[in-house]
Scaffold this active site. Sequence first.
Site, PDB file in Angstrom:
ATOM      1  N   LYS A 110       0.850  -1.193   0.000  1.00  0.00           N
ATOM      2  CA  LYS A 110       0.000   0.000   0.000  1.00  0.00           C
ATOM      3  C   LYS A 110       0.888   1.246   0.000  1.00  0.00           C
ATOM      4  O   LYS A 110       1.873   1.316   0.732  1.00  0.00           O
ATOM      5  CB  LYS A 110      -0.904  -0.006   1.227  1.00  0.00           C
ATOM      6  CG  LYS A 110      -1.943   1.109   1.245  1.00  0.00           C
ATOM      7  CD  LYS A 110      -2.891   0.955   2.435  1.00  0.00           C
ATOM      8  CE  LYS A 110      -3.943   2.050   2.468  1.00  0.00           C
ATOM      9  NZ  LYS A 110      -4.865   1.885   3.619  1.00  0.00           N
ATOM     10  N   SER A 185      -9.798   1.850   2.613  1.00  0.00           N
ATOM     11  CA  SER A 185      -8.872   2.537   1.755  1.00  0.00           C
ATOM     12  C   SER A 185      -7.841   1.642   1.081  1.00  0.00           C
ATOM     13  O   SER A 185      -7.202   2.059   0.111  1.00  0.00           O
ATOM     14  CB  SER A 185      -8.147   3.619   2.546  1.00  0.00           C
ATOM     15  OG  SER A 185      -7.344   3.047   3.572  1.00  0.00           O
ATOM     16  N   SER A 209     -10.090  -0.408   6.940  1.00  0.00           N
ATOM     17  CA  SER A 209      -9.489  -0.267   5.615  1.00  0.00           C
ATOM     18  C   SER A 209      -8.711  -1.476   5.114  1.00  0.00           C
ATOM     19  O   SER A 209      -8.296  -1.492   3.952  1.00  0.00           O
ATOM     20  CB  SER A 209      -8.567   0.955   5.581  1.00  0.00           C
ATOM     21  OG  SER A 209      -9.324   2.131   5.462  1.00  0.00           O
TER      22      SER A 209
END
Lengths: 525, 113
Positions: A110, A185, A209
């Site tokens: 990420k 996210s 997330s």
Amino acid sequence: MTDHPTSPVPAPAPSAVGGAAGSPGAAGTAGGDTVRLSAAATAAAIAAGELSAVEATQAALERIAKVDDTIHAFLHVDAEGALSAARRVDERRAAGETLGPLAGVPLALKDVLATRGMPTTCGSRILEGWQAPYDATVVSRLRAADVVLLGKVNMDEFAMGSSTENSAYGPTRNPWDTTRIPGGSSGGSAAAVAAFEAPLAIGTDTGGSIRQPAAVCGLVGVKPTYGGVSRYGLVAFSSSLDQAGPLARTVTDAALLHTAIAGHDPLDSTSVDLPVPAVVAAAARRDVRGVRVGVVRELSGAGYDPGVRAAFAAAVETLTELGAEIVEVSCPHFTYALPAYYLIAPSECSSNLARFDAMRFGLRVGDDGEAGAEEVMSRTREAGFGPEVKRRIILGTYALSSGYYDAYYGQAQKVRTLISRDFAAAYEQVDVLVSPTTPTPAFPIGAKVDDPVAMYLSDLATIPSNLAGGPAMSLPAGLADGLPVGIQIMAPTFADDRLYLVGGALEEALDDRRGHPLLDEIPAL
Amino acid sequence: MGRTGPPPTKGPHAIMGITRDEVAHLARLSRMSVTDAELDALAPQLEAILSAVARVAEVAAADIPPTSHAVPLTNVFRPDVARPSLPAADALAGAPAAEDGRFRVPRILDPDE
């Protein structure tokens, strides 16, 4: 819950492990089978010399080249760095060295973790092209474990969002249905794993997330206990809630990745100096007889899609069949978790994002030699932040203002105490708690983008664990109208192994009943 | 409900509502320019969010201590040992502007002061 009739057929070898791993064809750079291998099977094939780390990496890179124009999981692919890391693994194996359990396995990172040699954008214009001068501890541990970093994946800007539509670099698409969101996210992380671009990904979870994208993409995702994984180099959104963790296709793969990144780090003063829970052993136990499982009354019913409720109920029924004791428990303050979170997280965000001041890193706008520092700061933040980040900074500034502080932030912190007490009371009766991970399956891209309150409801069930700090997992429960549904398993702080104990047994039973892992049903890209 | 009046009371319904002017003020406090169009969009959105989160006031919590952090830790110190720091060149590599081994920033004082 699925289109497939349930059948009591005994489990074949898990298909992600079987088939390709043992055959010489596994090494083929066509990669069709290689990219579908689990992380454990990939590492085993590399250790056994049936597959090289370079071949595994090439297969992942070819898959990315083939499907990522459609999925848009990756913001940056570091092919050269990945291949050279893979070559080092192959050389060390050739030299007779013993390799770690994830050596040579490709991974998607990420884009919120500081990574030397690659951009770290946090999905924001304000950090476009910026390169971190150091590695986050999660990243240095992955490198030390010989994991191959393929590149950086998409996310809602600064991890604020539930759909990955808040990325400044465009949305990521759900591999199950490319008209739908992959969650957020950590949507890039989930989409990359579900689209077979990587067997593993790192996500971060502030209000759900990791778990929500895992749920809507049909994956296993774990938020470890707060303090279990170092936050050093994780660009802060809400420091008292943020936690990095694994996304994977199997519970065992998640356990291996969890183990690789967890453990005390003197560079993070909130990192806890305790042994890492034995999650790999727990995942392998596959026995939940006598385990007490609490179904949280407040995290079901109204607001939850009927298809979600049906898949969840079937998973709970499976736990009963496996010999677990199911109890309904009440956590009365969980209904206040969402409002408390949307005061605490924006408050911390408004403080944390003050560092983006156009002086030391990232974007600078309007520095014409005339404008003063404050004006440059204001123009840069105007140009560099997207709408959701602006909303949260303003909301947090409001909640922290004198005159409002007690009523908003102070009250939210008290609710946080009450939620922790609800968990403590529940864990006097049960070993783990369960709920649906999300109220709905993946929704269409664009459906909630102009309605922040509706978007926030995606995190209804996941937020309590962030506020109280305990670990939680999302595991594929089944499908609702062809879209994945997750069951969430929650455990007390530092009892992360219980997630893997229950998750491992449930995954095996659900795969047996279906005859294959859920991800085998994903449409071809 | 403007910010020029007396501080609001802490009752559950006294804290709702946010005006366009208030959003502009908060944006200034946050050092963020906002356009008129953004203000038009932000004010009703923040209003809706605040109505949703104001529910925390329903919880009777007078005797409840606040939790700022999920895992209680206080005063975590590392050993006071000198160690290498980030080289200046690395720290400056991502800066918008640098000069003589330092960050170069726009003027911080008003020329008339």
